[in-house]
Design a protein around this motif. Structure first.
Motif, PDB file in Angstrom:
ATOM      1  N   ARG A  86      20.238  24.524  39.344  1.00 21.46           N
ATOM      2  CA  ARG A  86      20.309  24.040  40.585  1.00 21.46           C
ATOM      3  C   ARG A  86      19.447  22.929  40.452  1.00 21.46           C
ATOM      4  N   THR A  87      19.111  22.375  39.808  1.00 18.24           N
ATOM      5  CA  THR A  87      17.990  21.350  39.808  1.00 18.24           C
ATOM      6  C   THR A  87      18.599  20.457  38.275  1.00 18.24           C
ATOM      7  N   VAL A  90      22.366  19.153  40.821  1.00 20.73           N
ATOM      8  CA  VAL A  90      22.087  17.980  40.831  1.00 20.73           C
ATOM      9  C   VAL A  90      21.618  16.783  40.480  1.00 20.73           C
ATOM     10  N   ARG A 102      21.794   6.956  47.613  1.00 18.99           N
ATOM     11  CA  ARG A 102      22.232   8.546  47.833  1.00 18.99           C
ATOM     12  C   ARG A 102      21.466   9.488  46.940  1.00 18.99           C
ATOM     13  N   ASN A 105      18.010  10.315  47.279  1.00 15.21           N
ATOM     14  CA  ASN A 105      18.180  11.618  47.724  1.00 15.21           C
ATOM     15  C   ASN A 105      17.898  12.630  47.272  1.00 15.21           C
ATOM     16  N   GLN A 106      19.147  12.986  46.699  1.00 14.35           N
ATOM     17  CA  GLN A 106      19.718  13.688  45.432  1.00 14.35           C
ATOM     18  C   GLN A 106      18.059  14.225  44.930  1.00 14.35           C
ATOM     19  N   GLN A 108      15.757  14.179  45.255  1.00 15.50           N
ATOM     20  CA  GLN A 108      14.183  14.257  45.915  1.00 15.50           C
ATOM     21  C   GLN A 108      14.778  15.802  46.020  1.00 15.50           C
ATOM     22  N   HIS A 109      16.136  16.293  46.269  1.00 17.19           N
ATOM     23  CA  HIS A 109      16.432  17.646  46.556  1.00 17.19           C
ATOM     24  C   HIS A 109      15.743  18.211  46.074  1.00 17.19           C
ATOM     25  N   GLU A 112      12.834  19.491  44.937  1.00 19.27           N
ATOM     26  CA  GLU A 112      12.622  20.344  46.062  1.00 19.27           C
ATOM     27  C   GLU A 112      13.157  21.976  45.711  1.00 19.27           C
ATOM     28  N   PHE A 113      14.257  21.903  44.730  1.00 11.95           N
ATOM     29  CA  PHE A 113      14.507  22.996  44.272  1.00 11.95           C
ATOM     30  C   PHE A 113      13.305  23.697  42.874  1.00 11.95           C
TER      31      PHE A 113
END
Length: 214
Positions: A86-87, A90, A102, A105-106, A108-109, A112-113
């Motif tokens: 998933r990392t 994204v 954006r 933000n991606q 950073q998301h 987190e993964f």
């Protein structure tokens, strides 16, 4: 003569005493045999009970090991690998639109993964393991560390808006490293499954031996 007959009738005969003694001897012998039989049965019952308890303990240990160690280990390994995938997904989207607001933000998301993947792998490593599993754990950890280093460099390049470096890492490094990591994880899971199967079969053999003995 009458007195003699009366005396003979009242006084016990000499041959009666041995017969009574023999009767008492036979009675004691019968009691001893009964006691011996009961003792043997008691020993057999205790032995069967002990074997049953040992079999129940082995079966419970095999079941607990399968649930607490092997099953949760496979889940942690799968979660760690899935979160890495998933990392990548994204971050790939972020690289396509790196100049977009954006994108950060991606990133950073995705980071987190990435952190969650590390947590899942750490939970797996911290679990108790059998001696034969350490070699496969070390091999999988080595493949994972190589993947992590490339992924960290990929994230750093995206954060720095270094598209050339990000594309080089994303197109030429991440896929083969991920495949190597996935293959090592699969080998590790097969080893965990084989150990769980062996533990279960040992418990089943013990159960069958107890069933036949009882």
């Amino acid at each position: 003569m009458t007195q003699t007959l009366i005396a003979d009738a009242v006084s016990p005969r000499d041959d009666v005493v041995p017969m009574r003694a023999a009767g008492r001897g036979r009675s004691l012998s019968l009691q001893a045999r009964i006691a011996l039989t009961v003792g043997v049965l008691a020993v057999l019952m205790l032995a069967i009970g002990a074997i049953g308890l040992a079999g129940g303990y082995r079966a419970n240990r095999a079941t607990r090991d399968t649930y607490e160690n092997k099953l949760t280990a496979a889940i942690h390994i799968g979660d760690a690998e899935l979160l890495i995938a998933r990392t990548r997904l994204v971050l790939g989207g972020a690289m396509v639109q790196l100049d977009d607001v954006r994108a950060q933000n991606q990133i950073q998301h995705a980071s987190e993964f990435f952190r969650q993947s590390d947590d899942a792998w750490r939970r797996f490593v911290d679990e108790p393991h059998e001696a034969g599993e350490e070699t496969f754990i070390d091999a999988a950890s080595g493949r994972r560390n190589a993947m992590r280093q490339a992924m960290s460099a990929f994230i750093d390049a995206l954060k720095a808006h270094d598209r050339a470096t990000a594309e080089r890492i994303g197109t030429s490094q991440l896929s083969p490293l991920f495949n190597d990591m996935s293959a090592a994880n699969e080998q590790l899971k097969r080893t965990l499954y084989a150990n769980a199967k062996r533990s279960y079969e040992d418990a089943q053999r013990y159960f069958r031996a107890f069933f036949v003995a009882s």
